[in-house]
Write a protein that holds these residues in place. Structure first.
Motif, PDB file in Angstrom:
ATOM      1  N   ILE A 269       0.830  -1.202   0.000  1.00  0.00           N
ATOM      2  CA  ILE A 269       0.000   0.000   0.000  1.00  0.00           C
ATOM      3  C   ILE A 269       0.869   1.259   0.000  1.00  0.00           C
ATOM      4  CG2 ILE A 269      -1.627   1.344   1.381  1.00  0.00           C
ATOM      5  CD1 ILE A 269      -2.919  -0.954  -0.074  1.00  0.00           C
ATOM      6  N   ALA A 270       1.875   1.301   0.875  1.00  0.00           N
ATOM      7  CA  ALA A 270       2.707   2.501   0.998  1.00  0.00           C
ATOM      8  C   ALA A 270       3.526   2.751  -0.258  1.00  0.00           C
ATOM      9  CB  ALA A 270       3.621   2.383   2.215  1.00  0.00           C
ATOM     10  N   SER A 271       4.140   1.701  -0.791  1.00  0.00           N
ATOM     11  CA  SER A 271       4.982   1.881  -1.972  1.00  0.00           C
ATOM     12  C   SER A 271       4.151   2.282  -3.187  1.00  0.00           C
ATOM     13  CB  SER A 271       5.753   0.589  -2.259  1.00  0.00           C
ATOM     14  OG  SER A 271       6.718   0.790  -3.265  1.00  0.00           O
ATOM     15  N   SER A 272       2.962   1.700  -3.349  1.00  0.00           N
ATOM     16  CA  SER A 272       2.085   2.081  -4.459  1.00  0.00           C
ATOM     17  C   SER A 272       1.639   3.532  -4.319  1.00  0.00           C
ATOM     18  CB  SER A 272       0.864   1.163  -4.505  1.00  0.00           C
ATOM     19  OG  SER A 272       1.243  -0.186  -4.685  1.00  0.00           O
ATOM     20  N   TYR A 273       1.356   3.935  -3.084  1.00  0.00           N
ATOM     21  CA  TYR A 273       0.943   5.318  -2.821  1.00  0.00           C
ATOM     22  C   TYR A 273       2.049   6.302  -3.227  1.00  0.00           C
ATOM     23  CZ  TYR A 273      -0.014   9.508  -0.017  1.00  0.00           C
ATOM     24  OH  TYR A 273      -0.205  10.806   0.398  1.00  0.00           O
ATOM     25  N   TRP A 274       3.266   6.050  -2.773  1.00  0.00           N
ATOM     26  CA  TRP A 274       4.341   6.998  -3.051  1.00  0.00           C
ATOM     27  C   TRP A 274       4.784   6.968  -4.511  1.00  0.00           C
ATOM     28  CZ3 TRP A 274       5.133  10.974  -0.243  1.00  0.00           C
ATOM     29  CH2 TRP A 274       4.884  10.932   1.126  1.00  0.00           C
ATOM     30  N   SER A 275       4.458   5.900  -5.223  1.00  0.00           N
ATOM     31  CA  SER A 275       4.823   5.845  -6.645  1.00  0.00           C
ATOM     32  C   SER A 275       3.990   6.807  -7.476  1.00  0.00           C
ATOM     33  CB  SER A 275       4.636   4.422  -7.176  1.00  0.00           C
ATOM     34  OG  SER A 275       3.254   4.083  -7.286  1.00  0.00           O
ATOM     35  N   ILE A 276       2.792   7.150  -6.984  1.00  0.00           N
ATOM     36  CA  ILE A 276       1.891   8.000  -7.762  1.00  0.00           C
ATOM     37  C   ILE A 276       1.631   9.337  -7.090  1.00  0.00           C
ATOM     38  CG2 ILE A 276      -0.278   7.191  -6.769  1.00  0.00           C
ATOM     39  CD1 ILE A 276      -1.449   7.120  -9.551  1.00  0.00           C
TER      40      ILE A 276
ATOM     41  N   HIS B 128     -13.927  10.349   5.314  1.00  0.00           N
ATOM     42  CA  HIS B 128     -12.795  10.512   4.417  1.00  0.00           C
ATOM     43  C   HIS B 128     -13.079   9.891   3.048  1.00  0.00           C
ATOM     44  CE1 HIS B 128     -10.492  12.278   7.564  1.00  0.00           C
ATOM     45  NE2 HIS B 128     -10.507  11.188   8.312  1.00  0.00           N
ATOM     46  N   LEU B 129     -12.342  10.365   2.057  1.00  0.00           N
ATOM     47  CA  LEU B 129     -12.578   9.959   0.672  1.00  0.00           C
ATOM     48  C   LEU B 129     -11.584   8.922   0.175  1.00  0.00           C
ATOM     49  CD1 LEU B 129     -13.267  13.498  -0.861  1.00  0.00           C
ATOM     50  CD2 LEU B 129     -14.939  11.833  -0.048  1.00  0.00           C
ATOM     51  N   HIS B 130     -10.840   8.291   1.069  1.00  0.00           N
ATOM     52  CA  HIS B 130      -9.848   7.316   0.624  1.00  0.00           C
ATOM     53  C   HIS B 130     -10.504   6.161  -0.124  1.00  0.00           C
ATOM     54  CE1 HIS B 130      -6.910   8.851   3.880  1.00  0.00           C
ATOM     55  NE2 HIS B 130      -6.624   9.367   2.713  1.00  0.00           N
ATOM     56  N   TYR B 131      -9.896   5.796  -1.228  1.00  0.00           N
ATOM     57  CA  TYR B 131     -10.415   4.703  -2.048  1.00  0.00           C
ATOM     58  C   TYR B 131     -10.280   3.376  -1.313  1.00  0.00           C
ATOM     59  CZ  TYR B 131     -10.546   1.160  -5.705  1.00  0.00           C
ATOM     60  OH  TYR B 131     -10.846   0.046  -6.440  1.00  0.00           O
ATOM     61  N   ASN B 132     -11.297   2.530  -1.450  1.00  0.00           N
ATOM     62  CA  ASN B 132     -11.172   1.145  -0.989  1.00  0.00           C
ATOM     63  C   ASN B 132     -11.877   0.240  -1.986  1.00  0.00           C
ATOM     64  OD1 ASN B 132     -14.012   0.345   0.026  1.00  0.00           O
ATOM     65  ND2 ASN B 132     -13.648   2.313   1.064  1.00  0.00           N
ATOM     66  N   ASN B 133     -11.633  -1.052  -1.861  1.00  0.00           N
ATOM     67  CA  ASN B 133     -12.098  -2.009  -2.862  1.00  0.00           C
ATOM     68  C   ASN B 133     -13.440  -2.650  -2.524  1.00  0.00           C
ATOM     69  OD1 ASN B 133     -10.292  -1.840  -4.946  1.00  0.00           O
ATOM     70  ND2 ASN B 133      -8.968  -3.476  -4.226  1.00  0.00           N
ATOM     71  N   SER B 134     -14.235  -2.017  -1.674  1.00  0.00           N
ATOM     72  CA  SER B 134     -15.512  -2.624  -1.287  1.00  0.00           C
ATOM     73  C   SER B 134     -16.446  -2.771  -2.490  1.00  0.00           C
ATOM     74  CB  SER B 134     -16.178  -1.794  -0.187  1.00  0.00           C
ATOM     75  OG  SER B 134     -16.385  -0.462  -0.627  1.00  0.00           O
TER      76      SER B 134
ATOM     77  N   ASP C 274      -3.208  12.474  -1.267  1.00  0.00           N
ATOM     78  CA  ASP C 274      -3.209  12.001   0.119  1.00  0.00           C
ATOM     79  C   ASP C 274      -4.624  11.860   0.667  1.00  0.00           C
ATOM     80  OD1 ASP C 274      -3.338  14.799  -0.144  1.00  0.00           O
ATOM     81  OD2 ASP C 274      -2.896  15.055   1.977  1.00  0.00           O
ATOM     82  N   LYS C 275      -5.586  12.498   0.016  1.00  0.00           N
ATOM     83  CA  LYS C 275      -6.973  12.407   0.461  1.00  0.00           C
ATOM     84  C   LYS C 275      -7.738  11.305  -0.264  1.00  0.00           C
ATOM     85  CE  LYS C 275      -6.858  17.442   0.783  1.00  0.00           C
ATOM     86  NZ  LYS C 275      -5.619  17.553   0.006  1.00  0.00           N
ATOM     87  N   LEU C 276      -7.225  10.846  -1.398  1.00  0.00           N
ATOM     88  CA  LEU C 276      -7.991   9.951  -2.260  1.00  0.00           C
ATOM     89  C   LEU C 276      -7.466   8.527  -2.300  1.00  0.00           C
ATOM     90  CD1 LEU C 276      -8.523  12.419  -5.255  1.00  0.00           C
ATOM     91  CD2 LEU C 276     -10.077  11.936  -3.361  1.00  0.00           C
ATOM     92  N   LEU C 277      -6.177   8.339  -2.030  1.00  0.00           N
ATOM     93  CA  LEU C 277      -5.601   6.995  -2.068  1.00  0.00           C
ATOM     94  C   LEU C 277      -5.211   6.550  -0.666  1.00  0.00           C
ATOM     95  CD1 LEU C 277      -3.268   7.094  -5.209  1.00  0.00           C
ATOM     96  CD2 LEU C 277      -5.487   5.984  -4.987  1.00  0.00           C
ATOM     97  N   PRO C 278      -5.325   5.263  -0.378  1.00  0.00           N
ATOM     98  CA  PRO C 278      -4.902   4.776   0.946  1.00  0.00           C
ATOM     99  C   PRO C 278      -3.400   4.916   1.120  1.00  0.00           C
ATOM    100  CG  PRO C 278      -5.443   2.939  -0.504  1.00  0.00           C
ATOM    101  CD  PRO C 278      -5.856   4.175  -1.229  1.00  0.00           C
TER     102      PRO C 278
END
Length: 835
Positions: A450-457, A520-526, A465-469
């Motif tokens: 999760i962290a590495s994918s976040y920082w890659s984009i 919060h608006l963080h994306y999740n896979n529900s 930071d508000k939209l991705l976990p």
């Protein structure tokens, strides 16, 4: 050490050699001419006075060849073109010496024409200290005809002088109308101020009815400036005296111990963050309290830490450093706190180290002054540094960390400052594979992915930071040893302008998010989870929705897989992406579709094509990280393609890889993340090789191992029909979905598979059978046997097959035993007759 200090300027190395040459030449000239030469030179008085926006560094030394009186510089600033020098001087304190400046004044503020004639104009001659600072407008064109100078008085007011210059006789630059310089008062009754040289901002605090209010003025070119915001601060400054930050580096305010004075500074970064760091006067030597106001998040955190050695006197004061996404707080020899300002909600995302850690002794013990960006000044040594987090050291420290909170913080910190992501990820993956079960508070693989994918984009656009976990964790309830924390909501800054650009637009966006975005608006896979299960259910019942919809989803997956393969420069050891895994492709495609809709909905003003590419890169990164973990595991254990054959005994290396794959599966299942096509097949093959039958079936029944068609096909073909293998094959066939089971049975040349095929074929024939009179059936065939029930049954099957040969054609007859067809018919007849 945790911080890398890269010296951009060093008085001792960059100035002192030149200065010695100049002084030596001056002394020699004086000796030849019989003059006095150098009256005095003290190299230890060499010190930095100011650092300007364009990295102009102003320094001074005690050399009485320039000044005939023993004066001390309070403040100094030079304009961008280096044609004007503003300085503020005081009489050096010596016993028995009267004031040699002007009667009734102790501070003289001068404006000097540098080139070529050194004309001097007195701006102020007052009995209070004055600090000066030229403005550097964001203009990179030709020299500006008008300069702007800030004056800050110990009497708690701020003025701006407007100085127009003209060029005469070639290169001479002189002040126009020097006797009447326009000026205006821009602030009064302030008790604290800070200058941001890079962004040309003035922060100051004034007291309204004993309430501290932080204000900010943004300066622009052409005499233009705006009051940007006002923000109430819940701190007490009424009895703290007068404090300036980054207005030169005089030692006038540092004569007493730093620990007796409050420390207060404002930090911002390009993402629109606004932090106020505050440490009040120390009440005792036993514990220290400091606060960080995260205005861009709408809350503050107050930390209290106990000093381990009470008898060790704190004389150097607390230091705050701006490190972009982090703020460092440290007290030399006592503690080091690396605060995550982008994601401050969970304390585990910040690193806290006490004096028991060897890191503390490796940090600079001299007080550092944080300038704009990553620049810091050690005013005592005269060194200007760029401060960076030492990525290599963070990874090494990650290996030796003992607490989950430290591992979590170090992992995020290292990834956020990754200058060579591929190499960094390889080091972290190696550590994870060696410590797969080390963390009990969180899943290492989940957090890394999760962290590495976040920082890659993340750098692609603001608001990510508000939209991705950012983390796999939503809460953290474990205490951090050595520190206590209190979190409070704070009033948001009141913006005083209505049109924003650059940093101010991002800050305003952050404030609007805090005001209105609940939850919060963080994306999740529900949504993906629900839709994926719907598609799989439809596939089982044969009621698949529109072909176009499914094709679009699969096309998304094809793009992701192609992107992953295109970025992989080395041949893979693991046999991934080598089969059609429709279920995983549907999951990949659905995630692309849902994430794209999520970003399009909330990222206003960003091109659709850019968003689509970001989504493609993000999902590709998720898959690539899983592939990297597997590749590293195969290389570490030196596995080869023959590991995928069933007729060999499993090795310890294969057990280790199977364990890693099981942990990957557990991590992705919890978050419902896709896996590379071929993962389940490889996992199943290793499971068959590594596990005893009862454990294998347990893993299958609980969904840990999935019976992919590719894996079961290889199993049926590769394994012979020993008693042990027959038991394995039969156990697996009985757990297959009906359609897959029918395909697999045709591959196994065995009476059991023939029996299953026969049963399925007869069942299919009889599902829609409508009973007809005996005579009508018997007339259609001359075939008969003496056993009437079987004779009747055969005629029924023949009649059904002949009615629609294309629909009821029998497949897989190569492995069918006719005797078993007869047995199946007899048993079925007996059941119908109730025998």
């Amino acid at each position: 050490m945790a911080l890398r200090l890269i010296a951009d300027f060093d008085l001792e190395k960059d100035v002192l050699p030149w200065l010695r040459v100049q002084l030596a030449a001056s002394a020699a000239a004086g000796a030849r001419g019989g003059g006095p030469g150098v009256l005095e030179n003290n190299y230890e008085c060499l010190r930095v006075l100011n650092v300007e926006r364009n990295r102009n560094i102003i320094y001074t030394y005690k050399h009485l060849y320039t000044f005939e009186k023993d004066l001390q510089v309070v403040s100094c600033s030079v304009n961008k073109e280096k044609t004007l020098l503003a300085t503020s001087l005081v009489q050096a304190a010596k016993e028995g010496r009267s004031n040699e400046l002007q009667p009734g004044s102790k501070c003289l503020t001068l404006l000097v024409e540098i080139h070529p004639i050194n004309n001097v104009k007195v701006l102020k001659a007052v009995d209070s200290y004055i600090w000066v600072q030229f403005l550097y407008p964001h203009v990179e064109s030709c020299p500006q005809p008008k300069n702007h100078l800030l004056l800050l008085s110990e009497e708690k007011y701020i003025e701006q002088f407007h100085i127009q210059v003209v060029q005469e006789d070639g290169n001479r630059v002189v002040i126009k109308n020097s006797g009447h310089l326009p000026r205006e008062r821009i602030a009064e009754d302030f008790v604290w101020a800070q200058w941001d040289m890079s962004e040309q901002r003035l922060y100051y605090i004034d007291l309204k009815k004993s309430r501290s209010v932080l204000k900010c003025i943004q300066f622009y070119a052409e005499e233009h400036f705006n009051l940007m915001f006002e923000a109430p601060l819940d701190i007490s400054l009424s009895d703290s005296g007068f404090k300036l930050v980054n207005f030169g580096y005089s030692d006038l305010q540092d004569k007493e111990e730093l620990s007796e004075h409050l420390t207060l500074c404002v930090f911002t970064n390009h993402t629109g963050s606004l932090c106020v760091c505050y440490c009040p006067n120390f009440d005792s030597w036993e514990q220290i309290t400091y606060s960080v106001f995260y205005f861009h998040k709408g809350h503050s955190k107050t930390f209290t830490t106990t000093l381990g050695s009470v008898d060790s006197h704190v004389t150097k004061g607390i230091t705050f450093l701006n490190l972009d996404y982090y703020v460092a707080v440290y007290l030399p020899g006592h503690f080091f706190h690396l605060l995550n300002i982008q994601h401050p909600d969970l304390i585990c995302h910040s690193l806290f180290l006490t004096e028991n850690s060897e890191v503390i002794d490796m940090l600079p013990h001299s007080p550092l002054q944080s300038l704009s960006g990553s620049l810091v000044l050690d005013s005592r040594s005269g060194k200007l540094y760029r401060v960076l987090l030492n990525q290599s050291y963070l990874v090494e420290f990650l290996r030796s960390a003992r607490l989950d909170c430290e591992r979590m913080a170090l992992l995020h910190c290292a990834l956020s400052h990754g200058r060579d992501p591929r190499r960094l990820e390889a080091k972290i993956i190696q550590w994870i594979s060696e410590n797969i079960s080390a963390c009990h508070s969180f899943d290492l693989i989940q957090e890394f992915i999760i962290a590495s994918s976040y920082w890659s984009i993340y750098p692609e656009t603001s608001n990510m930071d508000k939209l991705l976990p950012y983390s796999s964790l939503l809460t953290w309830d474990t205490e951090i040893p050595g520190i206590t924390l209190v979190t409070e909501e704070i009033p948001l800054p009141l913006m005083k302008v209505h049109s924003f650009k650059g940093y101010w637009e991002k800050l305003n966006s952050n404030l609007e998010y805090v005001k209105y975005s609940k939850p919060h608006l963080h994306y999740n896979n529900s949504v993906v989870r629900r839709e994926w299960h719907n598609l799989i259910s439809e596939e089982k019942t044969g009621k698949r929705r529109s072909t176009v919809y499914v094709r679009n989803i699969l096309d998304n997956a094809i793009k992701v897989i192609s992107n992953v393969e295109a970025k992989n420069l080395e041949p893979r050891l693991t046999p991934l992406f080598q089969e059609e895994d429709t279920h995983q492709q549907l999951l990949i495609g659905l995630m692309v579709s849902e994430l794209r809709e999520h970003l399009l909905r909330h990222l206003q003003g960003v091109e659709k094509r850019k968003i689509e590419q970001m989504v493609l890169d993000y999902v590709s990164k998720l898959l690539d990280l899983i592939c990297q973990i597997l590749e590293a595991s195969w290389r570490k254990h030196n596995l080869h393609p023959w590991a995928l054959h069933f007729n060999r005994q499993a090795s310890a290396a294969e057990f280790a890889v199977f364990h890693i794959m099981t942990r990957i599966l557990e991590a992705t299942n919890t978050l419902f993340l896709p896996l590379p096509p071929g993962f389940h097949t490889l996992h199943m093959i290793l499971g068959v090789r590594c596990l005893p039958l009862h454990n294998l079936l347990h893993y299958i029944d609980h969904g840990v191992l999935l019976l992919t068609e590719a894996a079961v096909t290889r199993l049926m073909k590769d394994l012979d029909n020993t008693e042990k293998n027959e038991k394995l094959k039969f156990s697996i066939i009985m757990r297959l979905p009906p359609l897959t089971g029918q395909k697999i049975c045709r591959l196994w040349d065995h009476p059991v598979s023939s029996n299953i095929i026969s049963r399925n074929h007869v069942k299919r024939l009889l599902q829609n059978y409508n009973k007809q009179p005996w005579s009508s059936v018997m007339d259609k065939s001359s075939f008969s046997v003496e056993f009437l029930p079987l004779n009747y049954f055969i005629h029924i099957l023949t009649d059904i097959e002949s009615s629609n040969p294309a629909l009821y054609a029998f497949e897989g007859h190569d492995n069918v035993d006719a005797k078993f067809v007869e047995e199946a018919a007899l048993k079925h007849t007996a059941m119908l007759l109730g025998l």
